[in-house]
Design a protein around this motif. Structure first.
Motif, PDB file in Angstrom:
ATOM      1  N   THR A 197      -6.544  79.077 -41.523  1.00 34.08           N
ATOM      2  CA  THR A 197      -8.196  79.317 -41.802  1.00 34.08           C
ATOM      3  C   THR A 197      -8.826  80.388 -40.930  1.00 34.08           C
ATOM      4  N   PHE A 198      -9.103  79.780 -39.728  1.00 32.77           N
ATOM      5  CA  PHE A 198      -9.863  79.538 -38.822  1.00 32.77           C
ATOM      6  C   PHE A 198      -8.959  80.929 -37.891  1.00 32.77           C
ATOM      7  N   ALA A 199      -7.491  80.815 -38.076  1.00 31.90           N
ATOM      8  CA  ALA A 199      -6.352  82.162 -37.031  1.00 31.90           C
ATOM      9  C   ALA A 199      -6.561  83.700 -37.921  1.00 31.90           C
ATOM     10  N   TYR A 200      -7.161  83.610 -39.215  1.00 32.10           N
ATOM     11  CA  TYR A 200      -6.971  84.583 -39.542  1.00 32.10           C
ATOM     12  C   TYR A 200      -8.334  85.964 -39.623  1.00 32.10           C
ATOM     13  N   PRO A 201      -9.815  85.709 -38.640  1.00 34.68           N
ATOM     14  CA  PRO A 201     -10.041  86.864 -38.980  1.00 34.68           C
ATOM     15  C   PRO A 201      -9.880  87.430 -36.874  1.00 34.68           C
ATOM     16  N   ILE A 202      -8.857  86.539 -36.833  1.00 35.18           N
ATOM     17  CA  ILE A 202      -8.477  87.409 -35.827  1.00 35.18           C
ATOM     18  C   ILE A 202      -7.584  88.028 -35.865  1.00 35.18           C
ATOM     19  N   GLN A 203      -6.968  88.212 -36.784  1.00 36.45           N
ATOM     20  CA  GLN A 203      -5.444  88.634 -37.726  1.00 36.45           C
ATOM     21  C   GLN A 203      -5.724  90.105 -38.300  1.00 36.45           C
ATOM     22  N   CYS A 204      -7.335  89.623 -38.466  1.00 38.85           N
ATOM     23  CA  CYS A 204      -7.892  91.057 -39.212  1.00 38.85           C
ATOM     24  C   CYS A 204      -8.356  91.966 -38.608  1.00 38.85           C
ATOM     25  N   TYR A 205      -8.274  91.647 -36.979  1.00 40.07           N
ATOM     26  CA  TYR A 205      -9.589  92.274 -36.330  1.00 40.07           C
ATOM     27  C   TYR A 205      -8.797  93.108 -36.239  1.00 40.07           C
ATOM     28  N   PRO A 206      -7.479  93.655 -35.747  1.00 34.95           N
ATOM     29  CA  PRO A 206      -6.605  94.404 -35.978  1.00 34.95           C
ATOM     30  C   PRO A 206      -6.932  95.810 -37.021  1.00 34.95           C
ATOM     31  N   ALA A 207      -6.494  95.122 -37.653  1.00 43.56           N
ATOM     32  CA  ALA A 207      -6.337  95.879 -39.259  1.00 43.56           C
ATOM     33  C   ALA A 207      -7.226  97.073 -39.117  1.00 43.56           C
ATOM     34  N   ILE A 208      -8.872  96.374 -38.500  1.00 46.81           N
ATOM     35  CA  ILE A 208      -9.706  97.003 -38.906  1.00 46.81           C
ATOM     36  C   ILE A 208      -9.661  98.022 -38.259  1.00 46.81           C
ATOM     37  N   LEU A 211     -14.097  85.204 -46.955  1.00 44.70           N
ATOM     38  CA  LEU A 211     -15.582  85.837 -47.268  1.00 44.70           C
ATOM     39  C   LEU A 211     -16.148  85.291 -46.168  1.00 44.70           C
ATOM     40  N   LEU A 212     -16.481  84.064 -46.017  1.00 41.53           N
ATOM     41  CA  LEU A 212     -17.574  83.716 -45.355  1.00 41.53           C
ATOM     42  C   LEU A 212     -17.546  83.952 -43.728  1.00 41.53           C
ATOM     43  N   LEU A 213     -16.275  83.541 -43.544  1.00 46.15           N
ATOM     44  CA  LEU A 213     -15.856  83.257 -42.109  1.00 46.15           C
ATOM     45  C   LEU A 213     -15.595  85.811 -41.722  1.00 46.15           C
ATOM     46  N   GLU A 214     -15.029  85.991 -42.720  1.00 45.05           N
ATOM     47  CA  GLU A 214     -15.166  87.218 -41.999  1.00 45.05           C
ATOM     48  C   GLU A 214     -16.373  88.228 -42.028  1.00 45.05           C
ATOM     49  N   PHE A 215     -17.243  87.612 -43.070  1.00 38.89           N
ATOM     50  CA  PHE A 215     -19.014  88.368 -42.474  1.00 38.89           C
ATOM     51  C   PHE A 215     -19.811  87.043 -41.909  1.00 38.89           C
ATOM     52  N   CYS A 216     -18.882  86.878 -41.478  1.00 41.90           N
ATOM     53  CA  CYS A 216     -19.893  85.709 -39.826  1.00 41.90           C
ATOM     54  C   CYS A 216     -18.882  86.067 -38.910  1.00 41.90           C
ATOM     55  N   MET A 217     -18.197  86.625 -38.313  1.00 46.58           N
ATOM     56  CA  MET A 217     -17.490  87.039 -37.229  1.00 46.58           C
ATOM     57  C   MET A 217     -17.600  88.497 -36.846  1.00 46.58           C
ATOM     58  N   LYS A 218     -18.009  88.670 -36.440  1.00 49.06           N
ATOM     59  CA  LYS A 218     -18.352  90.953 -36.735  1.00 49.06           C
ATOM     60  C   LYS A 218     -17.832  90.450 -35.055  1.00 49.06           C
ATOM     61  N   THR A 219     -18.078  89.522 -34.068  1.00 40.81           N
ATOM     62  CA  THR A 219     -17.662  90.054 -32.775  1.00 40.81           C
ATOM     63  C   THR A 219     -16.594  89.990 -32.072  1.00 40.81           C
ATOM     64  N   LEU A 220     -16.097  90.044 -31.514  1.00 43.67           N
ATOM     65  CA  LEU A 220     -14.638  90.085 -30.885  1.00 43.67           C
ATOM     66  C   LEU A 220     -14.327  88.832 -29.653  1.00 43.67           C
ATOM     67  N   MET A 269      -5.606  75.598 -31.301  1.00 40.44           N
ATOM     68  CA  MET A 269      -5.557  73.565 -30.784  1.00 40.44           C
ATOM     69  C   MET A 269      -4.913  72.770 -32.070  1.00 40.44           C
ATOM     70  N   LEU A 270      -6.034  72.814 -33.356  1.00 45.26           N
ATOM     71  CA  LEU A 270      -5.581  72.723 -34.295  1.00 45.26           C
ATOM     72  C   LEU A 270      -3.886  72.996 -34.832  1.00 45.26           C
ATOM     73  N   ASN A 271      -3.573  74.149 -34.309  1.00 49.75           N
ATOM     74  CA  ASN A 271      -1.904  74.476 -34.896  1.00 49.75           C
ATOM     75  C   ASN A 271      -0.974  73.609 -34.131  1.00 49.75           C
ATOM     76  N   LEU A 272      -1.202  73.950 -32.835  1.00 51.17           N
ATOM     77  CA  LEU A 272      -0.420  72.728 -32.040  1.00 51.17           C
ATOM     78  C   LEU A 272      -0.790  71.254 -32.270  1.00 51.17           C
ATOM     79  N   MET A 273      -1.291  70.964 -32.698  1.00 48.63           N
ATOM     80  CA  MET A 273      -1.582  69.662 -33.535  1.00 48.63           C
ATOM     81  C   MET A 273      -0.420  69.441 -34.264  1.00 48.63           C
ATOM     82  N   GLY A 274      -0.861  70.447 -34.703  1.00 51.08           N
ATOM     83  CA  GLY A 274       0.099  70.592 -36.146  1.00 51.08           C
ATOM     84  C   GLY A 274       1.217  70.753 -36.387  1.00 51.08           C
ATOM     85  N   TYR A 315     -13.041  82.728 -30.014  1.00 45.91           N
ATOM     86  CA  TYR A 315     -14.114  81.463 -29.914  1.00 45.91           C
ATOM     87  C   TYR A 315     -13.135  79.839 -30.836  1.00 45.91           C
ATOM     88  N   ILE A 316     -13.258  81.582 -31.996  1.00 47.36           N
ATOM     89  CA  ILE A 316     -12.789  80.531 -33.206  1.00 47.36           C
ATOM     90  C   ILE A 316     -10.891  80.260 -33.845  1.00 47.36           C
TER      91      ILE A 316
END
Length: 415
Positions: free
Chosen positions: A277-288, A136-145, A157-162, A150-151
Motif C-alpha cells: 500500500t505504501f509502495a503504490y503511490p511511487i508506482q503511480c507517479y511515473p504513469a501520471i 485514494l487518501l494516500l494518492e491525494f496526500c502524496m502530491k510531491t515526489l 523496510m516493511l517489504n524487506l522484513m516480509g 519517504y513513504i
C-alpha cells in the motif's frame, strides 16, 4: 541512493511470484531461464542508456528522454522504420503507461488477496471496497515526489522484513515432488512474462540517469545497473527455488500457500498489505508523469499553463487509482496478470525498443565484425516480439479461462 532505489524497485512484491515461475519451468530450467533473462535485461538497459547518451552527445544537450530519443534514433536508421520513428513518442508513452498501469494493478490484486485471507472473506470485492478509501487518501496526500519517496522508504523496510519472514517460512519440510524442466511452451512463456515484469526496472533507471550528477556510474563495470539488477535477480531465484522446494506447485504467489494457522504467516500477510500500500503511490507517479508530459508537449504551438496541468494531475491521480481497481475487479488473478504485463509491455519497452534504437544508431556500417551487433539485436527483437505476440496471447488465454472458471455455476464461490 541510486543503488538503493533500483534494489528497492526489484525487491518489491514481484519476488513473491518467483516460486510460481520456478514451479512452471522446473527446478533446474527455472533458475537458468531467470538468470538468463536477468542478464539479458541488464544488457538491454545498458544499451538503452548508451543510445540515449549518444543521441544527447550528438545534439550537444545534457539529456534526452526515452520518448524523443527513440524517435530520433529510429529516424536515423533505415527508411523502412521512418513510420515508427514519427510516432515514436506516442508509442513509448503508451507502453510506459500500460506498464505502470499493470504494475499498479498487480499491487492492488496482491493487497486485496492478502486482506481477503486475513479477514477470511469469501470474495475479493469486499476487500477492494475496504482498500479503495485508503488508496485514494494516500494518492491525494502524496502530491510531491519527496513525500512519496519517504513513504515508499517505509514500505521498502516493511517489504524487506516480509521477505525475510517468507524465506524463514520456506525453510520447512519439502514437498519432495518436483519437476526439473518444463516440456511445454505455455508454462515457459508464462514464467518468461513473470521474469520480464519483475526483473526489469526501466522506469527507475531512466529517472536515475536523469538525476545523477555522474550518469556514467549507471553503466560502468560495477555500476548501478550490473550490480543493482543482478543481485536482486539472484536473490529472486533463491526465493523462487526455496518456495517451490517448500510448497510445490502453486497457482498464485507464495502468500496464497502459506499456512494461515501459523502466526508467522499472518504477520507476513499484514506486513505485505502495509508495505505494498505504501509502495503504490511511487508506482503511480511515473504513469501520471507520462500523461502530463504527453499533454504538455503534444502541440508545440499550444502549451497548457501550469494551472491547467495541475488540475489534470489532481483529477488524474484518483482516476488512475479507480482504473487499477476496476481492472482488478474484472481480473483478480495476480500470477497470469503479471505474466501478461511482462510479455505485453516489458518485452517491448525493455528489449525490442532498445535493440531497435541500437540498430538504427549504428546504421549503415557500424555493426562491427561480421555484422555482430546487427545479428545480436535482430535476435533480441525476434525474442521480444515472440514474447509480445505469443506470450501475451497465451497469458491472455489463461486469464480468459480463469474468468470463465470463476463465473461458472460449478464454482463454489459463484453467486
Amino acid at each position: 541512493m541510486a543503488y538503493f532505489n533500483i534494489v528497492r524497485s526489484l525487491f518489491g512484491p514481484g519476488v513473491l511470484i518467483m516460486p510460481l515461475a520456478i514451479s512452471q519451468t522446473g527446478l533446474i530450467l527455472g533458475p537458468i531461464l531467470g538468470l538468463s533473462y536477468g542478464l539479458l535485461l541488464v544488457h538491454t538497459h545498458i544499451m538503452l542508456l548508451k543510445s540515449l547518451t549518444e543521441i544527447a552527445r550528438q545534439l550537444k544537450i545534457p539529456y534526452i528522454s526515452y520518448r524523443y530519443g527513440f524517435r530520433l534514433a529510429v529516424l536515423h536508421g533505415p527508411p523502412i522504420f521512418n513510420g515508427i520513428g514519427k510516432c515514436g513518442p506516442q508509442i513509448i508513452a503508451i507502453f510506459m503507461f500500460m506498464s505502470q498501469l499493470g504494475i499498479c494493478t498487480i499491487f492492488v490484486i496482491l493487497t486485496s488477496d492478502s486482506v481477503r485471507d486475513l479477514m477470511d472473506w469469501q470474495s475479493n470485492n469486499t476487500a477492494l471496497l475496504a482498500l479503495l478509501p485508503p488508496f485514494l487518501l494516500l494518492e491525494f496526500c502524496m502530491k510531491t515526489l519527496s513525500i512519496v519517496s519517504y513513504i515508499a522508504l517505509a514500505g521498502t523496510m516493511l517489504n524487506l522484513m516480509g521477505l525475510v519472514l517468507v524465506i524463514y517460512q520456506t525453510l520447512s519440510d519439502p514437498v519432495k515432488i518436483y519437476k526439473y524442466a518444463a516440456d511445454e511452451l505455455m508454462p515457459i512463456l508464462y514464467a518468461c512474462g513473470a521474469y520480464l515484469c519483475n526483473l526489469s526496472a526501466v522506469g527507475v533507471i531512466l529517472q536515475l540517469d536523469k538525476n545523477l550528477v555522474n550518469p556514467r556510474i549507471m553503466t560502468s563495470k560495477f555500476g548501478v545497473i550490473p550490480v543493482g539488477m543482478l543481485v536482486p535477480t539472484v536473490v529472486s531465484m533463491i526465493v523462487g527455488v526455496l518456495g517451490y522446494w517448500s510448497f510445490g506447485t502453486m497457482e498464485e504467489n507464495i502468500l496464497r500457500v502459506l499456512p494461515l494457522d501459523e502466526v508467522t504467516a499472518l504477520i507476513i500477510l499484514s506486513v505485505y498489505v502495509i508495505s505494498v500500500t505504501f509502495a503504490y503511490p511511487i508506482q503511480c507517479y511515473p504513469a501520471i508523469a507520462v500523461v502530463i508530459e504527453v499533454i504538455k508537449y503534444h502541440d508545440p504551438m499550444v502549451v497548457p499553463g501550469a494551472k491547467m496541468l495541475h488540475r489534470i494531475e489532481t483529477f488524474g491521480r484518483p482516476l488512475f487509482v479507480l482504473l487499477t481497481f476496476t481492472i482488478c475487479y474484472f481480473v483478480p488473478f495476480q500470477a497470469p496478470f503479471v505474466a501478461f504485463t511482462g510479455n505485453l509491455c516489458t518485452a517491448m519497452v525493455s528489449v525490442v525498443f532498445p535493440a531497435l534504437m541500437d540498430i538504427c544508431l549504428k546504421y549503415p556500417d557500424e555493426y562491427g565484425y561480421m555484422n555482430f551487433h546487427l545479428i545480436k539485436n535482430l535476435l533480441l527483437i525476434a525474442l521480444g516480439l515472440f514474447n509480445w505476440i505469443v506470450g501475451a496471447f497465451m497469458c491472455g488465454y489463461i486469464i480468459h479461462v480463469r474468468i470463465l472458471s470463476r463465473n461458472s455455476p460449478n464454482n463454489p464461490g459463484f453467486y
